[in-house]
Structure formats: C-alpha cells, structure tokens
Design an enzyme around this catalytic site. Structure first.
Site, mmCIF file in Angstrom:
data_model
loop_
_atom_site.group_PDB
_atom_site.id
_atom_site.type_symbol
_atom_site.label_atom_id
_atom_site.label_comp_id
_atom_site.label_asym_id
_atom_site.label_seq_id
_atom_site.Cartn_x
_atom_site.Cartn_y
_atom_site.Cartn_z
ATOM 1 C CG ASP A 96 30.896 -80.106 22.058
ATOM 2 O OD1 ASP A 96 30.650 -79.197 21.231
ATOM 3 O OD2 ASP A 96 30.122 -81.052 22.293
ATOM 4 C CB ALA A 97 37.403 -80.707 23.879
ATOM 5 C CD GLN A 98 39.418 -77.625 18.580
ATOM 6 O OE1 GLN A 98 38.389 -77.532 17.911
ATOM 7 N NE2 GLN A 98 40.620 -77.791 18.027
ATOM 8 C CE1 TYR A 99 31.718 -71.328 22.492
ATOM 9 C CE2 TYR A 99 31.204 -72.625 24.452
ATOM 10 C CZ TYR A 99 31.026 -71.482 23.675
ATOM 11 O OH TYR A 99 30.176 -70.491 24.114
ATOM 12 C CG LEU A 139 -1.013 -63.579 13.494
ATOM 13 C CD1 LEU A 139 -0.075 -64.428 12.648
ATOM 14 C CD2 LEU A 139 -1.026 -62.153 12.984
ATOM 15 C CD GLU A 158 7.971 -64.292 8.605
ATOM 16 O OE1 GLU A 158 8.436 -64.541 9.739
ATOM 17 O OE2 GLU A 158 7.533 -63.176 8.287
ATOM 18 C CE LYS A 171 -0.057 -69.827 14.344
ATOM 19 N NZ LYS A 171 0.289 -70.614 15.540
ATOM 20 C CD GLU A 181 6.242 -68.389 18.513
ATOM 21 O OE1 GLU A 181 5.275 -69.106 18.844
ATOM 22 O OE2 GLU A 181 6.151 -67.156 18.357
ATOM 23 C CB CYS A 190 -23.892 -78.109 38.652
ATOM 24 S SG CYS A 190 -23.951 -78.001 40.461
#
Length: 723
Positions: free
Chosen positions: A39-42, A89, A120, A122, A190, A443
């Site tokens: 993370d530090a390098q990024y 669907l 796939e 869902k 998605e 009602c």
C-alpha cells in the site's frame, strides 16, 4: 512489473507513464487479486502523480487515476434512458421448473438445433450500465454509469461509479484489440458490497448511534446513490461485469465470448461461470454453486442461466417483462428458529390490514431479521401461532421473511397468548370490513392517516411518479406525523419498502402498527395537495433548507410530465400494476374515457379480467376518488395518451403461435394479431380460432390437428389481417 518513470522524461511523458503504471497495479489488486506493490508503494506513486498534475493542471484528464473521486453532483442525479431495457428475469425454484424452462427454449428453436447454456452466479446487488466512448490513441474511456431505475430510465451516478476501483476509467488500445472491442460499447453488471465492507460500515453506523443497514444489497443500493463520492469511495464497492452491448444490441455472437472479452479488456468477471451443453450440466453447476454461499466474500442468491448463442436469444425473444432465453434459479430459502414476541397490525394504502410478527432478532442469510409477515387472519389460524411461540422463519427469494411453522419440543415450549385480529383499524379506529370471498380485512376510512401516508409513498415511488426527496421522513413531516413513526422497515426490521409486490396487491407495507402521533398541523392531506406546496411551507419543517425545498418542488413540478400510465399506476387502484396501467392507457387514450368505461368495456382490454375490471369500476364510483382526479386535472397532470389503434378484423378470435416464422418474430406476430383485435394464447384448446405455425412447429401443431383447429402459415396470417 511496470516501473516509476524517470525524471529524464518530459512532464507529460512522466504523467502518462505513471498513469499506466497505476492502472496496471489497480487491475492487479482490484480485478486479479494479485497485488505486486505494498500500500505504501502504491500511495507513493499516486502522490507523485498528484504532484505532477498539480504542477501541470493543463495535463489533467478525466480518466486519470487521481480523478476517481470527484465533486458531488450539483443537482442530484439526472435521469437517463437505457439503450435497451434492463429487464428482470423469470425465476425457477426447483428442478422441475428449470427443466420446463429448458423445454420451452428447445421448443422455441428449430428442431435439432444444439443449445448451449452459460451458468453464472446470481450476485445479490444492484444492476448498473456503463457506457464507454472513444478516447485518444484508439482507447476507450468511461462516459457514464447509470442505475437500472425502472428498467427503461435510470439515474446517472457516474461520479460515484468512478470511485469503484474495479471499474476501468480508461482501456488501452492494446487491451481493446485483444478483447476484440471497439472504442464505443456498453457494459452491464452488478454492483455488490463485500461482506467485510458491509460489516465495517455497520460497525461505524452503530458507533455513530445509527441503525445498521439491513443487508449488503440495500447498503450497496444506498451507497451508489449517495451524493458524497468520498463516502462511496470509502465503502469499497465492487463491480462484476456480465453483459456487453453496442447501441443496445449484443456486441459478440455468444454470451461466453462476451465474458471472455470483458476479462481481456480488464473488467472484473466472476470466476464462477461455466458454459454447458445440457440442462443436466446446468443442474450440476447449481449443485456445486449452492455450497459456495457461506464462503464467498459477497452475497449470492442463485444461479443465472442464459442461452449462449445470441442468434438463438433473438429468435426466442422476450415476454412482456423478461427474456425467454434466460432464467434465475433461486436457491432454497434460508431458515432459522426464533421467538415470536408480539404481533403488530399495519395498514396499507388500500386499507388492507397486515399482521406482522415482531421477532427476537435472528441472523438469516446475511441479514438480522426482527420482522416477518403473517399475511392475514386466515394464515394465523392455519399456523395456530400464539405470542411466545418459537417459530421457523424463512428468508427466500421474495426478500420478505415469513413464518412457515410453529416449533414445539422440549427446548421450544408453546406460547400462551392468543393472537386477536382487531375488529377496528389500529390507526384511526374505524371498523374493519371483509368483502365476501376475500381473506383480507380492510379499513375503508378514506382519510385514515396510515392510508394517506402509504398513498403518498406509492405516488412518489421510483416506478410511479419518481419524486426524488419525497421519502419516509419527508412524508411524515408533511402529514404532521411525529418523525419517530416514519422509520422505514430497513434497518429497523429487515423488511424492504418498495420490494414487496410479490406478497399481495399492495405487499407488506412499512405502515405503522399503532395510532399515529402528530407533531404539528399537516401541510397536505392528499396526493393532490403536493402540487400546491410552497417554498415557505417546506422551510418550516425540520432539517429542510432552501436547497432541499427547491429541489423537492422541482421534482414535484417535473412529475406533472409523467405519462398517463404512471398516473393510473399512482392512483393505487386495486390490482392495477404497472403493466395493466400501460395497457389501459393505450386502450382508452384518456383518463376520462377510462372513468366512463363499464366492466364489459374494461374486460375488452387485453389481460384485464372480471376482478380487475370490477376494482376499476368501484374505484371511480367513489366520490373521493373522482374529487382527487379533478384536483389532479386542475394542477396539470397528464390525462391523455397515444391511443393504440386496434382493428376489429380479429375481434373475438384467439390465436396460438408455434414454430419459427419466416420474417416475423413471435413478438411481432403477436403485436399484429392484437392490433387487429385478436388475442394470443399460449396453449391450444377447442376455443382456439387459429394456430399460426412456422418451421419446426411442435406439439401445439399436433394438438391443433387433433382438435380440428384451423392452421395458418405466416402468409396466411398476413392475408387474413389484410382481408
């Protein structure tokens, strides 16, 4: 691995090299789950890019990695029409239903034609459509991100979509070439909130004294429509791509090819997908997928099965609401045992009183459930349930939890308090009535505060008049109700408002279960009063400033342009849903003609039966409803529509279509028959007037011959229409 650019390069070369390097590592981290940098390098490389762009602002481009999080939309989210409807669907809940669907697919195609299916997972999230446009150097850049909305029109949430790291802002020419994609295309998929991110978000909400979100899907939907992109970025949403279009049409010849192209273009595509050649192989995939539910980092609730070949998809076509070439197999409901602590009685917009079980909190399938529907008095009697009982609660594909049985054993003793269904409205005190032949008590007080509240929420709903900003809290304030009573079911009970049509004609409402407390004199008393609200009135409400007031008034004004079908749907006539409202608008062409129609006139409308016709007649016979219509006319709502011209050539005739016609699709043939005044049925009987048979007609043709029903080919049908 890409490297940080040398300072020997010019600023624009350094910037471009850093951008490509960061895109490469974002893809490794967020799509392939194979990071090569800490993370530090990024962060160091991202900070270097920000420094260079700050020094050279003329070189900043919208697709730069630094531009993922931008400013919030100035005027909320604009409405955008989809290039092709985003349809729901049909569902299958068991093997028999899935096999029946597969048989319909095979019978709808030429005899002997090989059918392959793509399976796939869902994902339990929300649908999103991404449009990519041509960039420089034969590249593609993200143009817009649009929610599903009502399937035809969604909301432009591009500012928030840009914060989702698995959504490419920029696709290089080399990747496009490898994937076989043009510079302009559309990706559908998605958006999901991973389970860990959901848990972290709820922990933060509870620490801040807020109610936790009901489930990851609700949280993802709420996040994507948040007006603060910084918040969206912190939630760590993910986008899984599964559909590829260009100008509203599938881009490649197979669905399996589309999934592969999306992977090669750099999109996150779910790895749990398989192309198979039989329904038995589909069932094998389902059996492998179901045990994955508890181990995946995101929620799934079934498997989506699609016909692989796009040419076959086109021949199969669509029903009124769903493709014939795809189906969602829903996993069995998850269940748990908990204690029934109380029963609340809620009043919906048509006056229906629904008993709702208040449960000891129980965790079922990713959601803490504290409420479940008991449907009606007959269901309470059937279950024999009492307060204090331990009950089995299911949370299945219908979203709303339900009690399936009373559990009685040594560990689960029976309760002692009988459930007494009220004889009077729990909100206004009016006597409840039960029509002959119906199970529901209602009602009939037209000004019951609970009914008015639900009518307003229905009118403002996204699929009706779509009035942004007119939600639970605002409606409660406008009606002078104490805000504590306006709490939505989400967060409080695990029930989701607006997603309950499958329960009944009005569903499990979020209405109140006890007399409504008032905090001030109401500003409105009916739907029509919305259109006379003033800025000054709105500014008297809590937490309503000038921008909020102006935005709400603009939304109310815009709703006047909604078509007649939406107005009809919004009126809340029993049994008149979105599709029936559209059919009525097309048939009559005006609200005035519809109001004058007899039950016989109404039954002449396609798909309108005696029960629906009678409900419409009764609605407009009530003086209160006619007064409401006149008020809405005065404020300028749309009361006319383009009338569908229907001939009389086929009046009283019923047709059945079978096989593949030479030039007309099945939907086109159906349209022509209905335009000529005929009806199309799905099965052959002695009452069938004609069977229209094309190539490879199946059992329907055989049955027509057995019964002596006249058979036409396409040419014969067209000649009959012309004659």
């Amino acid at each position: 691995m890409a490297h940080t650019p040398s300072n020997a390069l010019s600023p624009d070369q350094q910037i471009e090299a850093l951008r490509e390097d960061l895109r490469h590592h974002e893809h490794l981290y967020y799509v392939l789950d194979a990071p090569e940098l800490t993370d530090a390098q990024y962060d160091a490389r991202m900070n270097e890019l920000r420094r260079l762009e700050t020094e050279h602002p003329e070189l900043v481009t919208p697709d730069s990695p630094t531009q993922r999080v931008g400013g919030k939309p100035k005027e909320g989210f604009a409405k955008v029409a989809h290039s092709r409807p985003m349809l729901s669907l049909d569902n299958a809940y068991n093997e028999a239903e899935l096999r029946a669907w597969a048989e319909r697919v095979v019978s709808g195609l030429p005899s002997g034609e090989v059918v392959r299916f793509v399976c796939e997972l869902k994902l339990d999230g929300l649908s999103l459509a991404l449009q990519y446009d041509a960039g420089a150097k034969h590249e593609a850049v993200l143009k817009t991100g649009v929610t599903r909305g009502n399937g035809t029109i969604g909301e432009d949430v591009t500012t928030n979509v840009r914060t989702i790291r698995s959504v490419p802002l920029h696709i290089q020419a080399a990747k496009l070439a490898k994937a076989g994609l043009p510079q302009q295309f559309e990706v559908r998929g998605e958006v999901v909130l991973p389970q860990k991110a959901f848990e972290k978000m709820n922990a933060e909400r509870e620490a801040a004294g807020l109610a936790p979100a009901a489930n990851p899907r609700n949280a993802a939907a709420g996040t994507i429509r948040t007006l603060e992109p910084n918040i969206v970025a912190q939630r760590r949403l993910e986008f899984f791509a599964y559909f590829l279009l260009r100008e509203g049409e599938p881009l490649l010849a197979e669905q399996s090819s589309a999934l592969q192209a999306l992977r090669e273009a750099g999109f996150l595509v779910n790895k749990h997908a398989r192309t198979v050649g039989s329904i038995d192989e589909v069932l094998a995939f389902i059996n492998e997928a179901e045990p994955l539910r508890d181990g995946l980092p995101y929620e799934i609730d079934g498997v989506v099965i699609k016909v692989d070949a796009i040419a076959q998809q086109r021949r199969l076509g669509f029903t009124g609401k769903a493709p014939r070439w795809a189906i969602a197999y829903k996993f069995p409901a998850r269940a748990a045992v908990t204690r029934l602590d109380d029963v609340l009685f809620q009043v919906g917009r048509t006056g229906k009183v629904t008993p709702v079980a208040a449960l000891a909190p129980v965790f079922i399938g990713g959601t803490t459930v504290t409420r479940a529907t008991l449907h009606n008095a007959d269901e309470i009697a059937r279950l024999g349930v009492r307060v204090g009982d331990f009950v089995s609660v299911e949370r299945g594909g219908d979203v709303i939890p339900k009690i399936t049985e009373v559990v009685e054993d040594a560990k689960h003793p029976r309760g002692t308090s009988e459930i007494i269904f009220p004889s009077h409205c729990p909100v206004c005190g009016s006597e409840l009535v039960r029509a002959e032949g119906e199970v529901d008590w209602r009602c009939i007080n037209a000004v019951c505060p609970a009914r008015v509240r639900e009518e307003l929420l229905h009118w403002a709903a996204r699929g009706v008049m779509n009035i942004e900003g007119l939600g639970e809290s605002m409606v409660a304030q406008l009606l002078g109700q104490a805000e504590e009573d306006s709490e939505s079911a989400e967060g409080r009970s695990g029930l989701q408002p607006g997603l309950s049509e499958s329960v009944s004609d009005e569903g499990l409402q979020t209405g109140l279960a006890e007399p409504i407390k008032t905090s001030h004199e109401p500003l409105i008393r009916s739907i029509a009063d919305l259109y006379s609200l003033t800025r000054e009135q709105l500014l008297t409400l809590e937490r309503v400033g000038e921008k909020t007031a102006d935005a709400l008034l603009a939304e109310i004004e815009r709703s006047k342009q909604a078509p007649l079908a939406r107005v009809l749907f919004g009126l809340g006539i029993r049994f008149v849903g979105e599709r029936t409202a559209s059919l009525l608008a097309e048939h009559f062409g005006s609200l005035d003609d519809l109001m004058k129609a007899s039950a016989e006139d109404l039954e002449a409308v396609n798909e309108v039966g005696p029960r629906v016709a009678q409900a419409i007649v009764e609605f407009f016979a009530e003086e209160k409803n006619r007064e409401l219509v006149e008020k809405l006319r005065t404020v300028g709502l749309t009361f006319t529509a383009e009338k569908r011209v229907v001939g009389t050539t086929f009046a009283g005739l019923t047709f059945v279509l079978t096989g593949t016609l030479p030039t007309l699709t099945r939907d086109e043939a159906k349209q022509r028959i209905e335009d000529a005044g005929g009806k199309v049925s799905g099965s052959v009987s002695k009452k069938t007037s004609y069977v229209v048979a094309g190539e490879d007609a199946g059992s329907k043709l055989e049955k027509a011959q057995q019964l002596g029903v006249a058979v036409l080919d396409e040419a014969g049908l067209l000649a009959l229409i012309a004659g």
